[in-house]
Design a protein around this motif. Structure first.
Motif, PDB file in Angstrom:
ATOM      1  N   TYR A  13      34.968  96.869  70.161  1.00  0.00           N
ATOM      2  CA  TYR A  13      34.091  96.697  68.896  1.00  0.00           C
ATOM      3  C   TYR A  13      33.959  97.913  68.525  1.00  0.00           C
ATOM      4  N   ASP A  14      34.336  97.999  66.993  1.00  0.00           N
ATOM      5  CA  ASP A  14      34.416  99.362  66.350  1.00  0.00           C
ATOM      6  C   ASP A  14      33.220 100.039  66.178  1.00  0.00           C
ATOM      7  N   SER A 119      36.829  90.845  66.034  1.00  0.00           N
ATOM      8  CA  SER A 119      37.800  91.711  66.546  1.00  0.00           C
ATOM      9  C   SER A 119      38.854  91.022  67.150  1.00  0.00           C
ATOM     10  N   LYS A 139      41.665 100.414  72.425  1.00  0.00           N
ATOM     11  CA  LYS A 139      42.233  99.884  71.342  1.00  0.00           C
ATOM     12  C   LYS A 139      43.726 100.122  71.254  1.00  0.00           C
TER      13      LYS A 139
END
Length: 143
Positions: A13-14, A119, A139
């Motif tokens: 999750y960014d 995502s 990532k």
């Protein structure tokens, strides 16, 4: 159907968000056991936490901290889901669901978690969570 113990589904999750953490926690474990208030400590003082929300808010709102939380639910949890949140020191979050089930069930949980987090970065491992240094490393490895 072979049941496999400790299948770990992890999704990138960014960002960091208390709202997202509690939204997903309540979705996957509506009867979760609250964390002890001494589960972790502030990095800048010895002041304790007044609630689980206060604890999570502190780490979400403090930059460049690395901490992990795990919640369990001991009733009405046939897949023995454990919900995890790793807040990384680069201000990202890796969410995890650890289950007992089949590979197909793990794929369903992984895809559901990816969809809810918007995502496309995630991984399934067995027994041990995936290894990574921070959100950017996760990532890069699992994109």
């Amino acid at each position: 159907m072979e049941i496999i113990r400790d299948i770990v589904c992890q999704v990138y999750y960014d960002s960091k968000s208390s709202e997202k953490i509690f939204e997903l926690l309540n979705l996957y474990l509506p009867k979760y056991e609250p964390l002890n208030l001494d589960y972790t400590f502030r990095i800048d003082s010895e002041e304790g936490f007044s609630s689980n929300h206060n604890m999570i808010d502190y780490f979400v709102n403090t930059d460049n901290v690395d901490t992990t939380f795990y919640w369990n639910q001991y009733t009405d949890n046939p897949n023995k889901i454990m919900f995890g949140v790793n807040i990384t020191d680069d201000n990202k979050t890796i969410f995890s669901l650890t289950i007992d089930g089949t590979i197909l069930l793990a794929e369903i949980y992984l895809n559901d978690l990816k969809q809810r987090l918007n995502s496309d970065i995630g991984v399934i491992t067995f027994v041990n969570p995936a290894e990574y240094e921070n959100g950017s490393d996760f990532k890069l490895k699992y994109q």
